[in-house]
Design an enzyme around this catalytic site. Structure first.
Site, PDB file in Angstrom:
ATOM      1  N   SER A 148      44.914 144.918  67.127  1.00 20.77           N
ATOM      2  CA  SER A 148      45.398 143.595  66.721  1.00 20.77           C
ATOM      3  C   SER A 148      45.584 142.701  67.938  1.00 20.77           C
ATOM      4  CB  SER A 148      46.754 143.772  66.014  1.00 20.77           C
ATOM      5  OG  SER A 148      47.482 142.556  65.980  1.00 20.77           O
ATOM      6  N   TYR A 161      55.499 145.806  64.408  1.00 19.81           N
ATOM      7  CA  TYR A 161      54.032 145.763  64.311  1.00 19.81           C
ATOM      8  C   TYR A 161      53.410 145.737  65.701  1.00 19.81           C
ATOM      9  CZ  TYR A 161      49.483 143.976  62.658  1.00 19.81           C
ATOM     10  OH  TYR A 161      48.147 143.787  62.385  1.00 19.81           O
TER      11      TYR A 161
END
Ligand code: NAP
Ligand code: GCO
Length: 267
Positions: A148, A161
């Site tokens: 990501s 996250y």
């Protein structure tokens, strides 16, 4: 002259895409299928499974769906055994399944932090551990971890996250380091901001019909001036799943429209 496209062929290969019922996982599976791979995917719910099988069929893909929560090692072991019986050994593993919780860190419960890390980091470890022995025996294998922007950057409300995706970047590098000698390549794909259910809340139209502030923010931060489409990730996935990338290992390939290279459009 050699046919270079042969290096990108996945004919005869079996690919397992976790969380492949929709979103990025579905698109990656579609791309791998188009390159010749047999497709296995997992999800947790009956509803998503039924819809996914219909969606794959509509694309002409004979995908095999398996119920499995990737955080549960016993379910993962059973799923891999079923796939190997149905389709043969897993040649390509795409660790795509993932969640996000957008909560300011000081308000986030420890259980919420743990749940995100469990799915986004511990599960890729469990999945890789399940397929590595077979790949080592066959002296070949491809593992692709879906990282990501948050493998490189932080932002408000995504502490769990970002911690998980930063860890996933290093797990990718460690698998490459530990198992590269078995002709196993472990790389990552780092998608930018992609239009999927996971980012739908960030793109919701405002009551007056205007863009969500975060939507406008991302467009100003992306040289391509658009959100990514899951299809934008197909090429990177086929490359990293094929022999074309046999000498690429421990690399995170960012497919982000240029976000990581750009300071952002002056307001
Ligand atoms: P999504 O639309 O929310 O899909 C996530 C998928 O993961 C779903 O199929 C979901 O299946 C599955 N999943 C979640 N927890 C699971 C578990 N415990 N066991 C099995 N399956 C599980 O997300 P997405 O946007 O496609 O993202 C896919 C991956 O790309 C994620 O790892 C995400 O972090 C990453 N990513 C996304 C973006 C983006 O902008 N969208 C950008 C960079 C990276 P269920 O139906 O069972 O929940
Ligand atoms: C967010 C987004 C991002 C994307 C993606 C960016 O809340 O900032 O959900 O985290 O999902 O990971 O690469």
């Amino acid at each position: 002259m050699m046919d270079i496209m042969k290096k990108f062929s996945l004919e005869g290969k079996t690919a397992l895409v976790t969380g492949g019922a929709y979103g990025i996982g579905f698109a990656i599976a579609e791309g791998l299928a188009a390159a010749g791979a047999k497709i296995a995917f997992n999800c947790r719910g009956e509803k998503h499974m039924e819809q996914a099988l219909a969606d794959y069929q509509a694309k002409g893909i004979d995908a095999h769906g398996y119920f499995c929560d990737v955080t549960k090692e016993d379910e993962v072991t059973a799923m891999i055994a079923k796939i190997e019986k149905d389709l043969g050994p897993v040649d390509i593993l795409v660790n795509n399944a993932g969640i996000i919780k957008r909560i300011p860190m000081t308000q986030m419960k420890v259980e919420e932090f743990r749940e995100v890390v469990d799915i986004d980091l511990t599960a890729p470890f469990i999945m890789a551990k399940a397929v590595l022995p077979g790949m080592m025996e066959r002296r070949r294998g491809k593992i692709i971890n879906i990282c990501s922007m948050m493998s490189e950057l932080g932002r408000e409300t995504v502490s769990a996250y970002a911690s998980a995706k930063g860890g996933l970047k290093m797990l990718t590098r460690n698998i490459a380091s530990e198992y590269g000698a078995f002709n196993i390549q472990c790389n990552g794909i780092g998608p930018g901001y992609i239009a999927t259910p996971q980012t739908a809340p960030l793109r919701e139209k405002q009551p007056d019909g205007s863009r969500h502030p975060f939507d406008s923010f991302i467009l100003a931060k992306t040289p391509a001036e658009r959100w990514g489409d899951p299809e934008d990730l197909m090429g990177a996935a086929v490359f990293l799943a094929s022999e074309a990338s046999d000498f690429v290992n421990g690399h995170i390939l960012y497919v982000d429209g240029g976000i990581l290279a750009y300071i952002g459009k002056q307001p």
